[in-house]
Design an enzyme around this catalytic site. Structure first.
Site, mmCIF file in Angstrom:
data_model
loop_
_atom_site.group_PDB
_atom_site.id
_atom_site.type_symbol
_atom_site.label_atom_id
_atom_site.label_comp_id
_atom_site.label_asym_id
_atom_site.label_seq_id
_atom_site.Cartn_x
_atom_site.Cartn_y
_atom_site.Cartn_z
ATOM 1 N N GLN A 109 16.815 65.668 56.760
ATOM 2 C CA GLN A 109 16.044 66.680 56.038
ATOM 3 C C GLN A 109 16.259 68.064 56.649
ATOM 4 O O GLN A 109 15.766 69.054 56.115
ATOM 5 C CB GLN A 109 14.549 66.337 56.111
ATOM 6 C CG GLN A 109 14.220 64.989 55.488
ATOM 7 C CD GLN A 109 12.770 64.577 55.662
ATOM 8 O OE1 GLN A 109 12.491 63.423 55.930
ATOM 9 N NE2 GLN A 109 11.826 65.503 55.492
ATOM 10 N N ARG A 140 4.982 62.965 55.135
ATOM 11 C CA ARG A 140 4.515 63.646 53.938
ATOM 12 C C ARG A 140 3.219 64.401 54.186
ATOM 13 O O ARG A 140 2.301 64.404 53.363
ATOM 14 C CB ARG A 140 4.359 62.655 52.780
ATOM 15 C CG ARG A 140 4.445 63.378 51.439
ATOM 16 C CD ARG A 140 4.605 62.450 50.268
ATOM 17 N NE ARG A 140 4.717 63.248 49.047
ATOM 18 C CZ ARG A 140 5.144 62.795 47.888
ATOM 19 N NH1 ARG A 140 5.510 61.539 47.769
ATOM 20 N NH2 ARG A 140 5.221 63.565 46.842
ATOM 21 N N CYS A 141 3.120 64.982 55.355
ATOM 22 C CA CYS A 141 2.019 65.909 55.577
ATOM 23 C C CYS A 141 2.476 66.870 56.639
ATOM 24 O O CYS A 141 3.313 66.559 57.462
ATOM 25 C CB CYS A 141 0.742 65.203 55.975
ATOM 26 S SG CYS A 141 0.524 64.918 57.727
ATOM 27 N N GLU A 186 2.725 67.400 49.484
ATOM 28 C CA GLU A 186 2.018 66.622 50.502
ATOM 29 C C GLU A 186 0.535 66.493 50.220
ATOM 30 O O GLU A 186 -0.124 65.591 50.746
ATOM 31 C CB GLU A 186 2.274 67.255 51.868
ATOM 32 C CG GLU A 186 3.768 67.221 52.192
ATOM 33 C CD GLU A 186 4.141 67.918 53.473
ATOM 34 O OE1 GLU A 186 3.399 68.822 53.877
ATOM 35 O OE2 GLU A 186 5.164 67.556 54.057
#
Lengths: 788, 163
Positions: free
Chosen positions: A223, A372-373, A742
């Site tokens: 990523q 995802r946060c 998120e």
């Protein structure tokens, strides 16, 4: 609400443009790392430890090397010759690439087998003989600090016990004083268990070193390819890998969710292997390797929330124990060892807060990925949202009403939170009210009362969260010293078509569409005429990558500002072409015209063509611009989620009847994509709330390391999500956007947990940790009945 | 390792090869035939990323030996539409935003082809159960369900036009 400035054909912000990247995926033409096949490519497979804590007495390679096609078995001792057996983590801890003497968690890499074929590599891995001396693993983080606990990291100078660090924010004395004086104090220990991102594509690498050109080409499930390139150069510079010779290509990524930010040992071994052998080496994790060798969450939070007797929140205190496994490899910005956990004061206006955290080593896999946060926001939100519900239940006030009475008011923004954030914008009252209206909250409250009267278990759970995303301002945010800006480079070709490249990397978020829409919005060039590229460090401008909902807040902003530089240049060209002064030129998206004489105009395409063919005297030719955007602040997306459940008292089965999610992510670039992101995030919210959690036995063995027992929700478990929006633009972002993907992962778990606990409340059940499974509910019901 | 000569039809083309007994069909398709649209996500038949059609039925090719497919007629994602055209399911996944990262998509589409063949007019519930052997981590499934519904309508229309 947001109104579109452009036509659907131009496709600027606000249009639900169907995705430009879809075609290749729909036809099986995506190019993921495992699809990369290079001439002469070798395959690597790991030998992994069956023990969680053990001494390695010996590794015998002979039988493996005797297999036809097995070329090498690489051990920690082999890497130690090049000082590559350890690597630094992002938080200045150290992680083994391959061990020389001690195994620290089950499934840790022991050695790597390189062969001409994946099947032969597996044969080789099975033929390696490793002699272990098992030791008693520390699995429970609370026992890691016992006096008699073995010292897990004697390799670290000055490390006297298994405590890694202490962190704190806020005024402890004043917070404790407020809690001591308060009418009502609710307390709870809340655990967010270890979970895994479980992207359907696992992690992998194809590394290819050319001994003649000295170039290192690395296809990587990453990523953040630019940051990884720099890390590779820093870690392996001493063996001759220089940053300009390293090219990292993050091709199509099959889901990231934070799990593809870190550098995993397998990447480093593959890079070392190709460097030594001079042939391409591929390593692709299998599913168990993926699930067992990383994690997110694992915070044990002791929470105290204080309020007046009528429910005015006064103070919040949270003391956390964080289980980091055997090394702190949390993927956090350098100055934020606990990420943005201090957002834990939530969406409420009160004065006193104190948060502290102690991190410990255990014999578990390292990781601590920001799943995802935006770095530990999920933990923070779960803590405050559970506690607010607990307070409501304690004083007998409707949890929606309690929230409405305590929310930060619209006019208080920018709001300085007790732990030091400056919330940019929001209208929390409007967002919750919209969610309540969409659900029909009052009707459900009536229905609940009726059902309770009949002895049925029905619950309504709310979560009104505030996120903090888009890291971030360079004065505060860096990864290994590199400021967390991001970038966009736009090249408009003579015919008015464009190529734009970014320092971020989509993993399914749809950047090829949304970035094209941002440029369409700013330049008036149709989105369909704009190609977007990311992920190749040789071609894309430097950036820190995609995670923490940072792409729109940083690279999206960079795109807008780079485009505005082009609009300014175009104005000069238009003035030259129209033979007026620059001050007489007006710009409306896609067209320059003469003030007061709108019939005299030039389209953006005509101006671009002129920049190559009819250049004003003295002007630099071409129509290209680059911008590196350093955001002035983070963005603070927020939302109100309400969940309705029914629980079967006989079986513990939980039925999610409704789930309404109202998100406020500021201005929206592509409503279809935003809704899709919310759907996916909500399913990743119900997953830890009801299904997922990595389980260990007392020996440190992972009990659910496959998709047979690690229960990723299917279409059957995933509810029919109902979504909507309020829009309060970010005042400091050039597009007023905030980032969204998120929010649902962060906001959904407490809404679901609150709903289930609300359903069970009449039985006297006041808290359950997630995942709240039917068996956990059933056990709790039996225990409650026995007590009664 | 014993070798076997196998012949099968893949996407309308006949292919023959000598393979090891243990070679998995998914590896045969991906590595030997270089058709990488069929993916590997779990190794345990849970995720369905490797779903293909074998003699018209959807199967998970990660737990199917290549030798067992000797003589079979196989269709992968690369073979469901002519170049430049879309199968109704491909079109519907695009229209309904039924994909994000795209990794599960080929398997999801191959499974849905089989589902709609056996049940041309499924309810939402039937679709959800019908694709429950295929995991998607990105979409939350709502839009995949909508896509299958759209394709079902489209394929019904096509059938009516043909008749």
């Amino acid at each position: 609400m947001f109104s579109c400035k452009t036509s659907p054909e131009v496709g600027g912000m606000g249009h639900s443009i169907k995705r430009k990247e879809d075609a290749r995926f729909l036809h099986g033409k995506g190019n993921y790392v495992d699809d990369v096949k290079l001439p002469g490519m070798l395959h690597m497979v790991m030998v992994r430890s069956p023990y969680a804590y053990a001494k390695i007495k010996s590794i015998n390679k002979d039988k493996a090397l005797a297999i036809d096609g097995v070329l090498a078995v690489i051990t920690g001792e082999d890497l130690a010759q090049y000082n590559l057996h350890w690597m630094p983590t992002l938080l200045s801890d150290s992680q083994m690439v391959l061990p020389t003497d001690t195994i620290m968690h089950q499934s840790q890499e022991v050695c790597a087998v390189i062969a001409t074929d994946r099947y032969i590599a597996v044969d080789g891995a099975e033929a390696v003989e490793v002699e272990y001396e098992p030791m008693q693993a520390i699995v429970d983080p609370f026992k890691a600090l016992d006096e008699d606990a073995p010292l897990l990291r004697p390799d670290k100078e000055g490390q006297e016990n298994n405590h890694i660090y202490h962190w704190e924010r806020g005024d402890k004395a004043k917070t404790e004083e407020a809690i001591a004086k308060a009418d009502v104090v609710v307390k709870e220990r809340i655990h967010l268990p270890r979970i895994h991102v479980a992207s359907i594509e696992t992690c992998g690498v194809v590394a290819s070193y050319d001994k003649v050109t000295e170039k290192m080409l690395i296809y990587l499930t990453s990523q953040a390819p630019h940051a990884i390139r720099t890390i590779v150069a820093l870690v392996a510079g001493h063996v001759g890998l220089s940053e300009e010779k390293i090219r990292i290509i993050a091709p199509d990524i099959g889901g990231g969710f934070g799990g593809k930010v870190p550098v995993y040992p397998g990447y480093v071994i593959a890079i070392a292997a190709t460097f030594l052998i001079g042939k391409p080496v591929k390593w692709i994790e299998d599913r168990s390797e993926n699930l067992v060798n990383g994690f997110a969450r694992d915070y044990h939070m002791d929470c105290e929330l204080a309020a007046t007797k009528d429910g005015k929140i006064q103070a919040f205190k949270v003391s956390t124990l964080a289980d980091h496994g055997y090394t702190d490899s949390s993927a956090n910005p350098s100055k934020y060892p606990t990420g943005m956990f201090s957002i834990c004061t939530g969406s409420y206006d009160y004065e006193h807060a104190f948060a502290e955290l102690d991190a410990v080593y255990t014999n578990k896999a390292p990781g601590g990925v920001a799943y995802r946060c935006s770095f530990r926001v999920t933990e923070a939100v779960h803590a405050i949202e559970r506690m607010v519900d607990k307070l409501a239940a304690e004083i007998g006030k409707d949890p929606a009403q309690l929230r409405l009475e305590n929310f930060i008011k619209k006019e208080q923004f920018p709001y300085s939170s007790p732990l030091g954030w400056s919330y940019d914008s929001g209208d929390y009252h409007a967002t919750l009210k919209k969610a309540m209206d969409m659900l029909g909250y009052d009707d459900y409250k009536k229905e609940q009362a009726e059902k309770r009267a009949q002895g049925k278990l029905m619950g309504i759970g709310i979560s009104t969260f505030t996120e903090v995303v888009g890291a971030g301002p360079s004065k505060d945010f860096d990864i290994l010293g590199i400021a967390m800006f991001d970038s966009a480079e736009i090249r408009v070709h003579p015919t008015g078509k464009a190529l734009a490249r970014f320092g971020t990397k989509s993993q399914g978020q749809g950047h090829e569409t949304t970035y094209a829409q941002i440029l369409a919005e700013e330049l008036g060039i149709p989105y369909s005429d704009i190609e977007i590229e990311e992920g190749d460090t040789d071609t894309a401008p430097y950036g820190l990558g995609t995670y923490a909902s940072r792409s729109t807040p940083t690279a999206g902003a960079a795109a807008a500002i780079a485009a505005r530089k082009l609009v300014d240049k175009g104005k000069k060209i238009a003035a030259y072409l129209l033979e007026v002064s620059e001050e007489d030129i007006e710009w409306e998206v896609g067209k320059y015209s003469v003030k007061g004489a709108p019939e005299k105009s030039k389209t953006i395409q005509e101006v671009v063509f002129a920049s190559y063919t009819n250049i004003p005297p003295g002007m630099e030719p071409g129509f290209e611009a680059t911008h590196y955007y350093d955001p002035p602040n983070l963005t603070f997306p927020n939302g109100a989620y309400i969940c309705v459940v029914e629980v079967d008292e006989e079986t513990g089965a939980i039925d999610v009847k409704r789930f309404v999610a109202i998100d406020d992510c500021g201005n929206i670039i592509n409503p279809m994509i935003v809704e899709g992101q919310v759907h996916g995030g909500l399913t990743q919210g119900i997953a830890p709330a009801m299904y997922e959690g990595i389980q260990y036995d007392d020996e440190g063995n992972v009990l659910n390391g496959t998709f047979m027992d690690y229960l990723v929700p299917t279409a059957v478990e995933s509810p029919k999500w109902e979504t909507g929006h309020t829009i309060t633009p970010s005042p400091h972002h050039p597009l007023g956007a905030k980032g969204v993907a998120e929010s649902p992962t962060v906001g959904a778990p407490p809404a679901i947990a609150n709903a289930i606990i609300d359903a069970l409340y009449p039985l006297g059940i006041k808290h359950l940790d997630i995942p709240i499974t039917p068996s956990k509910v059933w056990d709790a019901i039996q225990e409650a009945k026995q007590k009664a | 390792m014993a070798k076997h000569n196998i012949t099968m039809t893949i996407n309308g083309q006949s292919v023959s090869a000598e393979v090891d007994s243990r070679l998995l069909l998914v590896h045969f398709i991906r590595e030997n035939l270089d058709m990488t649209g069929t993916h590997i996500g779990c190794d345990t038949s849970n995720c369905g990323a490797c779903t293909i059609l074998l003699d018209g039925k959807s199967i998970k090719s990660c737990t199917y030996l290549a030798v067992r497919a000797d003589g079979a007629n196989i269709t992968t994602i690369e073979g469901i539409a002519e170049d430049g055209t879309n199968h109704p399911l491909q079109q519907a996944f695009h229209d309904q935003h039924g994909l994000h990262c795209g990794f599960c998509t080929p398997g999801m589409i191959m499974r849905s082809i089989d589902l709609l063949k056996n049940n041309p007019d499924p309810t939402e519930e039937e679709i959800r159960w019908g694709i429950s052997g295929n995991l998607c981590r990105c979409t939350g499934y709502n839009n995949i369900v909508k896509a299958v519904q759209q394709a079902a309508q489209e394929m019904k229309k096509e059938k009516e036009t043909t008749v």
